[in-house]
Scaffold this motif. Sequence first.
Motif, PDB file in Angstrom:
ATOM      1  N   UNK B   6      -9.459  -5.684  13.160  1.00  0.00           N
ATOM      2  CA  UNK B   6      -9.515  -6.287  12.600  1.00  0.00           C
ATOM      3  C   UNK B   6     -10.579  -6.046  11.254  1.00  0.00           C
ATOM      4  N   UNK B   7     -10.478  -6.994  10.672  1.00  0.00           N
ATOM      5  CA  UNK B   7     -10.875  -6.444   9.678  1.00  0.00           C
ATOM      6  C   UNK B   7     -12.408  -6.409   8.822  1.00  0.00           C
ATOM      7  N   UNK B   8     -13.436  -7.327   9.909  1.00  0.00           N
ATOM      8  CA  UNK B   8     -15.195  -7.226  10.226  1.00  0.00           C
ATOM      9  C   UNK B   8     -15.473  -6.045  10.180  1.00  0.00           C
ATOM     10  N   UNK B  64     -12.795  13.003   8.081  1.00  0.00           N
ATOM     11  CA  UNK B  64     -12.583  11.417   8.499  1.00  0.00           C
ATOM     12  C   UNK B  64     -12.666  10.555   6.942  1.00  0.00           C
ATOM     13  N   UNK B  65     -12.574   9.720   7.528  1.00  0.00           N
ATOM     14  CA  UNK B  65     -12.815   7.755   6.700  1.00  0.00           C
ATOM     15  C   UNK B  65     -12.685   7.253   7.001  1.00  0.00           C
ATOM     16  N   UNK B  66     -13.830   6.418   6.455  1.00  0.00           N
ATOM     17  CA  UNK B  66     -14.094   5.061   7.096  1.00  0.00           C
ATOM     18  C   UNK B  66     -14.149   3.971   6.744  1.00  0.00           C
ATOM     19  N   UNK B  67     -13.951   3.364   6.499  1.00  0.00           N
ATOM     20  CA  UNK B  67     -13.626   2.040   5.323  1.00  0.00           C
ATOM     21  C   UNK B  67     -13.860   0.717   6.052  1.00  0.00           C
ATOM     22  N   UNK B  68     -15.390   0.609   5.497  1.00  0.00           N
ATOM     23  CA  UNK B  68     -15.958  -0.471   5.983  1.00  0.00           C
ATOM     24  C   UNK B  68     -16.184  -2.011   5.207  1.00  0.00           C
TER      25      UNK B  68
END
Lengths: 286, 139, 137
Positions: B6-8, B64-68
């Motif tokens: 879910x890319x959103x 960690x990496x978080x992409x938003x």
Amino acid sequence: MALSTDESGRLADLLTSRTEAITQRWTEVVAGQLRGRLSQAELVRQVQELHRALVDALGKGAVDLAAEEAAELRAVLAELSRRQARQGFSATETATGVFALKDALLGVMEADQTAGTLRDYVAFSALVDQMSLFTFESYVRTRESLIADQAEQLLELSTPVVKLWEGVVAVPLVGTLDSARAQVVMERLLQTLVDTSSPYAIIDITGVPAVDTQVAQHILKTVVAARLMGADCIISGIRPQIAQTIVALGIEFGDIATKASLADALRHVLRHGGVETSRRQPRREL
Amino acid sequence: MTSGIDLSRPQQQTVGSDEDVVRVRQLVRTVAVAAKLSLVDQTKVVTAASELARNTLVYGGGGTVEVTPVDNGRRPGIRIVFADSGPGIADLELALTDGYTTGGGLGLGLSGARRLVDEFDIQTAPGQGTRITIIKWSR
Amino acid sequence: MERVPILKIGDILLVSIQVDMSDQTAVALQEDLAERIVATGCHGVIIDITALDIVDSFVGRMLSTIASISRVLDAETVVVGMRPAVAITLVELGLSLNGIRTALNVERGMELIAAGRGHDEDDWFDDGPDTEPTASP
């Protein structure tokens, strides 16, 4: 800002019971402003549409324009201003299409005044103001996107990359180079090198009126990027004033080849690269 | 890769190995494409993410990496947060200098990544770990 | 871990990187190539990065190292097929890939190597790969 439930109910009643008088006056005021730029039929349709959407929203219990019940009304207003912005109406003309409702309301409310009439009128006015502001904002947004579209089209127009010779492409730059345009030029030039498998590129800046540090940086970056890909760039058409600016700004062109004219640059490439050219002998027949 | 994501919503990826750095690149690419970044901007942000994810692994000891996907009302973009609880960076100014390295690299990771994105924020202190936030807007 | 295949074509080793390499894969490629250069006695290495959608500082450093190693082993390295977006990004990143020769595609890379392992760029456009490799000036 918001209407009370009572007020919104009274406004809905007023709008439905006096539909005829209100829409007629509304249409008149708008027509006066637009002076025939919209046909009578269109105008009537527009006013009726707004009227219907407003009654609808109030009927659902909307107390101000931001309310969820007014979503459809907002859509109608947005569509109206989008249409008018695209047709070249001014912002005033577009907003008047909504403001005129005040005139129309005043007309019918004056006729049968009671104690609360003034208070009601002020409340209704506030709602109309909200609607007008919303219209105005939609109008501005549409114009902004129109301008952005045009800027993009201009960019497309103004950055041709042409194939000059087998293995040589050129980009004649004309006009002011800003950061965005320089970026487009750079990308397109490099892509053309790949597509045509050309190891030489000439950037001609004869038509560029001024070079500042930023523009020079962009040109330099393009040259370096082209080298990384295995192609050579030559810069041509550096005018005397620009040469002076470059030196005054302390910009290092380093070992990048520069030539006075496009013709010189092409000659340089042909000699340097030994590109299959035969000036004396005729080309081999096909 | 794209299916089932879910890319959103924010996407998380732990960084504990070389392969995770590759996964971060692929995740960032997917979100950048969805945010309608141009090809060059996609390439820039993926490259920046690759540098920073490697830093997280090498200097931060993993994290960690978080992409938003983000939107500032005028244009969409992509935000990436790299967090580790490693030793942190003592001299930030020095670390952001071109060519400075403690890990035997080229010293372009931090400084180079900063040039590739529109917004760059770093929070770190010795012993406190490092948290880097980058944003790239679509043009 | 994946390994990048190395093909031998005549006097040239051709490496076409088709995967998103992990750092380990990149290091392994560097080692494999050095071994193959010695084992085959090839004088040219072409690294095709057409399929790479990014080159970061690690891969950039690997390319530089390969070029240096092969030079020591008497082989010329040419990196070919860098995409425009990758080149623009590398410039912005500040990576100049000093000491690496580049060409637009494999064909031109082979021409470059065939044109002699000299450093004379004037020879780029000689008749093509069928010219006799000339001795270095």
